[in-house]
Design an enzyme around this catalytic site. Sequence first.
Site, mmCIF file in Angstrom:
data_model
loop_
_atom_site.group_PDB
_atom_site.id
_atom_site.type_symbol
_atom_site.label_atom_id
_atom_site.label_comp_id
_atom_site.label_asym_id
_atom_site.label_seq_id
_atom_site.Cartn_x
_atom_site.Cartn_y
_atom_site.Cartn_z
ATOM 1 N N HIS A 162 0.816 -1.220 0.000
ATOM 2 C CA HIS A 162 0.000 0.000 0.000
ATOM 3 C C HIS A 162 0.849 1.269 0.000
ATOM 4 C CE1 HIS A 162 -4.066 -1.715 0.694
ATOM 5 N NE2 HIS A 162 -3.332 -2.757 1.039
ATOM 6 N N ASP A 370 3.306 9.514 -0.649
ATOM 7 C CA ASP A 370 2.128 8.729 -0.278
ATOM 8 C C ASP A 370 1.913 7.642 -1.321
ATOM 9 O OD1 ASP A 370 -0.138 8.134 1.247
ATOM 10 O OD2 ASP A 370 -0.740 10.228 1.375
HETATM 11 P P1 ADQ Z 1 -3.105 6.077 4.910
HETATM 12 O O1 ADQ Z 1 -1.693 6.549 5.046
HETATM 13 O O2 ADQ Z 1 -3.843 5.870 6.166
HETATM 14 O O3 ADQ Z 1 -3.201 4.751 4.017
HETATM 15 P P2 ADQ Z 1 -5.103 7.398 3.095
HETATM 16 O O4 ADQ Z 1 -5.015 6.686 1.796
HETATM 17 O O5 ADQ Z 1 -5.326 8.847 2.917
HETATM 18 O O6 ADQ Z 1 -3.818 7.239 4.009
HETATM 19 O O7 ADQ Z 1 -6.307 6.783 3.913
HETATM 20 C C1 ADQ Z 1 -6.713 7.318 5.145
HETATM 21 C C2 ADQ Z 1 -8.168 6.981 5.458
HETATM 22 O O8 ADQ Z 1 -8.441 7.389 6.779
HETATM 23 C C3 ADQ Z 1 -9.127 7.707 4.530
HETATM 24 O O9 ADQ Z 1 -10.202 6.868 4.228
HETATM 25 C C4 ADQ Z 1 -9.556 8.913 5.369
HETATM 26 O O10 ADQ Z 1 -10.855 9.392 5.113
HETATM 27 C C5 ADQ Z 1 -9.456 8.380 6.784
HETATM 28 N N1 ADQ Z 1 -9.074 9.496 7.690
HETATM 29 C C6 ADQ Z 1 -7.984 10.269 7.617
HETATM 30 N N2 ADQ Z 1 -8.020 11.222 8.577
HETATM 31 C C7 ADQ Z 1 -9.170 11.042 9.249
HETATM 32 C C8 ADQ Z 1 -9.800 11.717 10.344
HETATM 33 N N3 ADQ Z 1 -9.259 12.802 10.917
HETATM 34 N N4 ADQ Z 1 -10.987 11.227 10.756
HETATM 35 C C9 ADQ Z 1 -11.544 10.147 10.183
HETATM 36 N N5 ADQ Z 1 -11.018 9.484 9.128
HETATM 37 C C10 ADQ Z 1 -9.835 9.928 8.677
HETATM 38 C C11 ADQ Z 1 -2.257 3.846 3.398
HETATM 39 C C12 ADQ Z 1 -1.240 4.493 2.449
HETATM 40 C C13 ADQ Z 1 -1.952 5.308 1.393
HETATM 41 C C14 ADQ Z 1 -2.947 4.422 0.639
HETATM 42 C C15 ADQ Z 1 -3.824 3.652 1.607
HETATM 43 C C16 ADQ Z 1 -4.682 2.618 0.886
HETATM 44 O O11 ADQ Z 1 -0.328 5.309 3.187
HETATM 45 O O12 ADQ Z 1 -1.029 5.888 0.487
HETATM 46 O O13 ADQ Z 1 -3.756 5.239 -0.188
HETATM 47 O O14 ADQ Z 1 -3.065 2.972 2.583
HETATM 48 O O15 ADQ Z 1 -3.892 1.823 0.055
#
Ligand code: ADQ
Length: 467
Positions: A162, A370
């Site tokens: 990921h 990311d």
């Molecule tokens: P993350 O680094 O966690 O994931 P991201 O892809 O943005 O990053 O996913 C975060 C999730 O958590 C999103 O669904 C978002 O809505 C939720 N989230 C973030 N902040 C929040 C908050 N304050 N309150 C509630 N919900 C919140 C890892 C990798 C990424 C990759 C994903 C999936 O680092 O690059 O996209 O896995 O593969």
Amino acid sequence: MLSRTVSRLVVVSNRVTPISGSRAATAGGLAVGILAALRETGGIWFGWSGEQSEAAAPRAKVSRGGNITYITIDLSARAFESYYGGFANRTLWPLFHYRLDLSSFDREWYVSYRQVNQLFAEQLYPYLRDDDLVWLHDYHLIPMGEELRRLGVKCRIGFFLHIPFPSTEVYVALPWHDQLVQAMCAYDLLGFQTSNDLRNFHDYLYREGLGYALADGLIHAFGITLRAQEFPIGIDADDFAAMATSAEAVRASQRLSRSLIGRRLIIGVDRLDYTKGITERLRAYEALLQNYPRQRGQVTFVQISAPSREDVPEYLELRGQVEATSGRINGLFSEFDWTPLRYLNRGFTRRTLAGFFRLSRIGLVTPLRDGMNLVAKEYVAAQSDEDPGVLVLSRFAGAADDLDGAVIVNPYDIEAVAEAMHFGLTMPLDERQDRWRRLFAQVQQHDVAHWRRNFVKALAESGQPRS
Ligand code: ADQ
């Protein structure tokens, strides 16, 4: 003969997310995607329970929900510290995000990482059937496939990373770089987020003399031929779009809207993580207020950062930095009737976030690095066709490859991010609509169902169950 379409899916991730209870409402895109995949075919979800145990060798716990069997295992306090808090979060996470300066290399952590992967493999092994499709997720579990093979597991096993796969120059700083890549080559299918990650992986094999790319998504390494491809992850776009107009979203966004008294909303939402570029983003907002004084009093920036990995010292330090920067900006620019920045150190439900996204004029998604970034896609899915907001997106997010229509920025270039914000704030409606329609079509087309179907199909077609 084995029918490939009916193979049972077995998903393994570091953390198994419960389908009900308080964490379910905030479950991230990945957990939602995994659940949807499992519901389609039925199967097993295996991983860490999130709990620590006193027992030296904790046993797996089995529960059922619908057609899904959940098998979870606790971690010993020692494993939690060295495997999870150590090797996963303080070695692999920073290194794979190009933060060599924050990467710690500790042999004991590595040994513990291998042991936990071995333990996971041993605990899962008795539940597996030869015609299963086993899909392992992410950097916590790189060697688990190799351990399953050692135990004699014959079914097809795939792995999806990921996070980014870094460039060779960075990756070889890991003392065990070759062992981990050798473990990656024990899978039948390797999935990366972007073509850049896949290229980095090819480049590493080639430069270290360990293997080479063949045609049609195949590679040859360590005497084995396997498939390695990009599978950019998506979100459930229609579901997220529906959430943005749900009663909960409308209530939350109306409340926020009343507090803005006509000012335009800029929003940032992330886990509080140093890869997300939060401090740089705050400084870019400061530059916006500095360089475009007419925006003062006209905008409000809401930065929502959910607490994350708080027992890791680098995260505590980041928290202090973000709080100090927020305080400084408010100290510099606040008026008695306007506070430029609201910093919220907490999570919100997905519906509430969707409502906030829909209300905002700018979505700032500016990670320094990311794998993909699902927030970017969620921001797009939440917009309305009548008055869509503008996505300002880092070129270093995997999502930038996928999202033609976003305003792409270099998050290190503070002044340029401020310009991009200004560009978005002053963008005419027809251009916003044009960009958003293109973006939404992509987010909808390359959604999470598309991702998992492509991966599972490729896994089912890659090689044969071994005899
Ligand atoms: P993350 O680094 O966690 O994931 P991201 O892809 O943005 O990053 O996913 C975060 C999730 O958590 C999103 O669904 C978002 O809505 C939720 N989230 C973030 N902040 C929040 C908050 N304050 N309150 C509630 N919900 C919140 C890892 C990798 C990424 C990759 C994903 C999936 O680092 O690059 O996209 O896995 O593969």
